[in-house]
Motif scaffolding. Structure first.
Motif: not given
Ligand code: AMP
Ligand code: MG
Length: 349
Positions: A58, A145, A147, A153, A237
């Motif tokens: 990630k 998530s 992503n 996400s 985010h």
């Protein structure tokens, strides 16, 4: 590494594929899988090396704890110190479903999974593929998530592939996520229980089961002066690559203001975008206009928001203006994510 992408259907769950996915997890690999909220990037929650791999894939800071996904209530006691009465009540009412509960962790859960904390976040998703996959994987799947850190996400497998191709062993493609926003997170280790992230299970729904429930003061304000209690909430985010600004006020004033800014942006040779509703979209002159649905349909906005943010990136949009989505219930979850995506840039007109 080659990432194997396989289509898997709720009605025709391919047992051999699920076994293969489960074996990848049990031997320390990573598999992205569909849930009703967003796609998860799964690893063995009880294996510290797996959690380290998740952070690496990630590009996520390792002090940001992972949610442990379970499929059966009988598996919960092993990973927590004790199951609080509050958790039993909420599980009865909302599991399987889009609710994550924070509890004291047991020694079985490595600190790598909890970002160094003595507490663990647990969720039982309702998606049928997710449940079968978790069981095949041994019962405890740590999954944030799916992503890359800082990206919206993913709500469909092709978005997971954009971010994770070559970084993980497998992607289970179960179609579009039905809800489209991450789970509600409620901390049960404090009194009263406190919402750390708003979602489909609203404060009102939790209050009906538990009585008093508070909201973390940082959820909707950048200037609260407090540190967010969910470590993940402190990072910027869900951010699109373009600059995103939210415009608040009476409908006509918002449209006028945004159109003025869009014109200015286009004069400066910037590619412009707008996030509007079915009622207003025709009134805007942006290069890329997207509607989240009817203004009254907060669930549609929740489902479409991350797709729209990714589409702006794909189209290379540099300047994005969004209408504001104030309201109760799910609207709060939509607004919370939009505010984070905008880095809390809001203009009141
Ligand atoms: P994601 O997995 O990407 O949906 O993010 C998980 C969110 O849950 C992050 O914001 C984490 O900070 C939060 N979280 C996970 N475990 C805990 C915990 N033990 N205490 C507080 N927040 C947590
Ligand atoms: Mg996330």
């Amino acid at each position: 590494m080659d990432t194997k992408v396989v289509r898997i259907d709720e009605s025709h769950k391919d047992e051999a594929l699920l076994r293969e996915a489960g074996e990848i997890i049990q031997s320390g690999g990573l598999v992205a899988f569909p849930t009703e909220t967003v796609y998860g990037l799964g690893g063995d929650a009880l294996n510290p090396a797996s959690s380290r791999k998740i952070y690496e894939a990630k590009g996520r800071p390792s002090d940001n704890p992972l949610i442990v996904h379970i499929a059966d209530m009988e598996t919960l006691p092993a990973i927590v110190k004790s199951v609080p009465e509050t958790a039993k009540k909420l599980a009865d009412a909302f599991w399987p479903g889009p609710l994550t509960m924070i509890m004291e962790k047991s020694d079985l859960v490595p600190k790598e999974t909890t970002g160094g904390l003595d507490t663990v976040a647990v969720r039982m998703p309702s998606d049928a593929v997710a449940l079968s996959f978790i069981r095949a994987a041994g019962g405890y799947v740590a999954a944030p998530s799916a992503n890359r850190s800082g990206r919206p996400s993913p709500t469909r497998a092709s978005y997971v592939a954009q971010d994770m191709e070559g970084r993980i062993e497998m992607i289970l493609d179960g179609g579009d996520a039905t809800l489209g926003l991450e789970s509600t997170i409620v901390d049960l280790t404090v009194e009263p229980p406190t919402i750390l992230r708003p979602g489909f299970i609203t404060g009102e729904m939790l209050r009906q089961k538990l009585g008093r429930v508070e909201e973390d003061g940082t959820l909707f304000r950048a200037d609260s002066g407090q540190a967010p209690k969910a470590p993940g909430m402190k990072y910027r985010h869900y951010a699109p690559e373009g600059e995103l600004v939210i415009v608040k006020g009476a409908a006509a004033a918002v449209t006028d203001y945004i159109n003025g800014r869009l014109l200015e942006g286009r004069r400066g040779h910037k590619k412009t975008g707008v996030i509007a509703t079915d009622e207003t979209i025709a009134a805007y002159g942006a290069d890329v206009s997207r509607s989240v649905g009817k203004r009254a349909d907060a669930a549609a906005a929740a489902k479409g928001l991350y797709r729209i943010l990714r589409e702006f990136d794909d189209e290379g949009v540099e300047l994005i203006y969004s209408e504001s989505f104030d309201g109760e219930g799910i609207s709060q979850a939509v607004m919370n994510r939009l505010l984070k995506a905008a880095g809390h840039r809001v203009i009141d007109v």
